[in-house]
Design a protein around this motif. Sequence first.
Motif, PDB file in Angstrom:
ATOM      1  N   LYS A  44      25.896  -8.642 -56.709  1.00 44.08           N
ATOM      2  CA  LYS A  44      27.374  -7.976 -56.480  1.00 44.08           C
ATOM      3  C   LYS A  44      27.402  -7.948 -54.943  1.00 44.08           C
ATOM      4  O   LYS A  44      28.505  -8.084 -54.505  1.00 44.08           O
ATOM      5  CB  LYS A  44      27.213  -6.582 -56.987  1.00 44.08           C
ATOM      6  N   LYS A  45      26.373  -7.687 -54.083  1.00 42.52           N
ATOM      7  CA  LYS A  45      26.440  -7.712 -52.916  1.00 42.52           C
ATOM      8  C   LYS A  45      27.060  -8.924 -52.219  1.00 42.52           C
ATOM      9  O   LYS A  45      27.866  -9.047 -51.185  1.00 42.52           O
ATOM     10  CB  LYS A  45      25.166  -7.393 -52.008  1.00 42.52           C
ATOM     11  N   LYS A  48      30.731  -9.947 -52.831  1.00 40.90           N
ATOM     12  CA  LYS A  48      31.732  -9.273 -52.169  1.00 40.90           C
ATOM     13  C   LYS A  48      32.845 -10.351 -51.198  1.00 40.90           C
ATOM     14  O   LYS A  48      34.129 -10.088 -51.058  1.00 40.90           O
ATOM     15  CB  LYS A  48      31.457  -8.225 -51.396  1.00 40.90           C
ATOM     16  N   CYS A  49      31.754 -11.264 -50.567  1.00 44.13           N
ATOM     17  CA  CYS A  49      32.620 -12.032 -49.937  1.00 44.13           C
ATOM     18  C   CYS A  49      32.512 -13.642 -50.556  1.00 44.13           C
ATOM     19  O   CYS A  49      33.571 -14.309 -50.326  1.00 44.13           O
ATOM     20  CB  CYS A  49      31.911 -12.125 -48.505  1.00 44.13           C
ATOM     21  N   TYR A  51      31.909 -14.501 -53.769  1.00 44.61           N
ATOM     22  CA  TYR A  51      32.238 -14.464 -55.159  1.00 44.61           C
ATOM     23  C   TYR A  51      30.976 -14.854 -55.986  1.00 44.61           C
ATOM     24  O   TYR A  51      30.191 -15.746 -55.597  1.00 44.61           O
ATOM     25  CB  TYR A  51      33.433 -15.306 -55.384  1.00 44.61           C
TER      26      TYR A  51
END
Length: 218
Positions: A44-45, A48-49, A51
Amino acid sequence: MHTTRLITALAFLAGGLAGTPLLHAEPAALAAADPSRVTPKLMKKCAKCHYESGVSDDPEVPHLAGQRASYMYKQLQDFKADARDGGRMNKTAKKLSDEQMADLSVLYAGKALPAEDGVSAPAAPSLVTTGDAARGIESCASCHGDDGRGKLDQYDAPAIAGGPMLYFETMMTAFRDGDRSNDADGVMGKAAKGLSDAEIGELARYYLALGGRNPIPE
């Protein structure tokens, strides 16, 4: 004959053949990588940028899908050591273990960068095919391959086909101007040093199309 070959082989292993750099051995963490260990929280981290697909929709963020795992692993290590300025990536990388870096690198390398409809590659610029001997610039293809997908030869060259144009231009300009210097033997700094903004733009357009991608709106 056998003795001669043995001496030659030993000289190569010692790095004694005309100063030719040895290939980098694969890091132990990368050799033991297991993408299944990547947790949903870590994914998920990154997503964020980049995908989960590894295909960015931001012209300033590179695609990770289809990138070489060894190259991504090195960049993460460089971010962690502040050998490369990546903004938030430096802070993010400092929180990752070698194992996590390796697992993420292999995970994203296993994803494909999809081609988009209606994209055809133009004729390759001469800088791609032959370089420019007068300026001491070797062909881009000699390291990055005719398909732009990178290869491991004298250097571990990344995939650049299909990458966002703005990101490509920003990185090439940084190499040219000395703002980025984490390339082995300074090879990219030397290659980019004599390039004009127009030439960098031409290469960006070519490699974007070579990867079957359309420009990302800025």
